[in-house]
Design a protein around this motif. Sequence first.
Motif, PDB file in Angstrom:
ATOM      1  N   THR A   1       7.578   0.183   4.671  1.00  0.00           N
ATOM      2  CA  THR A   1       6.816   1.361   3.904  1.00  0.00           C
ATOM      3  C   THR A   1       6.501   1.055   2.664  1.00  0.00           C
ATOM      4  N   SER A   2       6.420  -0.319   2.037  1.00  0.00           N
ATOM      5  CA  SER A   2       5.924  -0.193   0.761  1.00  0.00           C
ATOM      6  C   SER A   2       4.576  -0.095   0.427  1.00  0.00           C
ATOM      7  N   THR A   3       4.259   0.714  -0.859  1.00  0.00           N
ATOM      8  CA  THR A   3       3.052   0.954  -1.261  1.00  0.00           C
ATOM      9  C   THR A   3       2.359  -0.169  -2.326  1.00  0.00           C
TER      10      THR A   3
ATOM     11  N   ASP B   1      -2.721   1.470   8.805  1.00  0.00           N
ATOM     12  CA  ASP B   1      -1.393   1.810   8.289  1.00  0.00           C
ATOM     13  C   ASP B   1      -1.383   1.098   6.568  1.00  0.00           C
ATOM     14  N   ARG B   2      -1.265  -0.141   6.657  1.00  0.00           N
ATOM     15  CA  ARG B   2      -0.988  -1.091   5.594  1.00  0.00           C
ATOM     16  C   ARG B   2      -2.331  -0.704   4.396  1.00  0.00           C
TER      17      ARG B   2
ATOM     18  N   ARG C   1      -1.364   2.454   2.732  1.00  0.00           N
ATOM     19  CA  ARG C   1      -0.201   2.091   1.714  1.00  0.00           C
ATOM     20  C   ARG C   1      -0.652   1.004   0.318  1.00  0.00           C
TER      21      ARG C   1
ATOM     22  N   SER D   1      -2.419   3.423  -2.218  1.00  0.00           N
ATOM     23  CA  SER D   1      -1.419   4.543  -2.526  1.00  0.00           C
ATOM     24  C   SER D   1      -1.988   4.985  -4.122  1.00  0.00           C
TER      25      SER D   1
ATOM     26  N   ASN E   1      -7.977   5.994  -2.730  1.00  0.00           N
ATOM     27  CA  ASN E   1      -7.324   5.979  -1.501  1.00  0.00           C
ATOM     28  C   ASN E   1      -8.124   5.513  -0.375  1.00  0.00           C
TER      29      ASN E   1
ATOM     30  N   LYS F   1      -1.266   9.779   3.259  1.00  0.00           N
ATOM     31  CA  LYS F   1       0.165   9.237   4.022  1.00  0.00           C
ATOM     32  C   LYS F   1      -0.266   9.270   5.434  1.00  0.00           C
TER      33      LYS F   1
ATOM     34  N   SER G   1       1.074   6.900   9.196  1.00  0.00           N
ATOM     35  CA  SER G   1       2.165   6.132   9.925  1.00  0.00           C
ATOM     36  C   SER G   1       1.616   5.686  11.323  1.00  0.00           C
TER      37      SER G   1
END
Length: 311
Positions: free
Chosen positions: A156-158, A219-220, A223, A226, A231, A245, A247
Amino acid sequence: MRIVTFGYQTWGHRTLEALIDSRHEVVLSVTHPPSEHAYETIWSDSVEDLARDHGIPVHLAQRPDDELIERVKHLEPDIIVANNWRTWLPRELFDLPPHGTLNLHDSLLPKFTGFSPVIWALISGETEVGLTAHRMDDGLDTGDVVLQRAVPITSTSTATELVAATIDLIPGVLGDALEQIEAGTAVWTPQRLEDRTFFHKRSEIDSEINWNWPADQIDRLVRAQSDPYPNAYTHFRGQRLRITKASVSRCVYGGTPGRVFIHEGDGMVIVAGSDAHLGRGKGLVIERLRTDDGVEHAGKEFFPHGGGYLG
């Protein structure tokens, strides 16, 4: 030791701050003038302001010239410390002090040489990032390493979190490296340059989502871009959508990459992957997005039903 610093943005600021708090003497701070480049207005703590607040002489330059080289020679530093200096330093400058130039680079060299290393590391699926203290040579981030420290990359790291974590490593890595260098106990380890990976500066197009990528890679990318970074974005019916956001879906979804498909959890599933037509991969769930007017939207609200394509 007498130290000249070369640095810019928050990386250079934190480096100078650590030296101000140390027993060493900073005799000159060299930094770049402010820039309006998107990636240079984010982590933008001013090296110039910090130096002037502490009575440290400042030299502003985009790149070194004869005047700067002569000024450094006159100051007779024991070592130069560089962090996030954006242009090439000539050998007559980086080799000038008795201890040369110690450069700090926010990756675990020799991987992620070059620009935006934390962002590229997250996109690439690495399990950790970090900070390397190495001696500057004629190459870009290729010099012998004296010290490295790492922080983990989680699922979940940004990029924002990871950059902050690597910046927090600066005082400890710098302090320990300088202690070893001054004491004559530093062990300089050559890099395995055959393992080197070299990444370019990021620009707007690098944040555009390619729906042919597998969902975990998209997804990566989300993130890695972020807030406050520009974005990751895509287009839908002539409108740009910035994905803030997302997933990876729980279920497998097949079809054509970019298809706006069905609600799952808190968002809308988008079909992803170059082999999506085989029905073997996950989709990307868009949970939150921002339109160009700055308005934030929940994925389910913006996409009340499936239909249409992103791209």
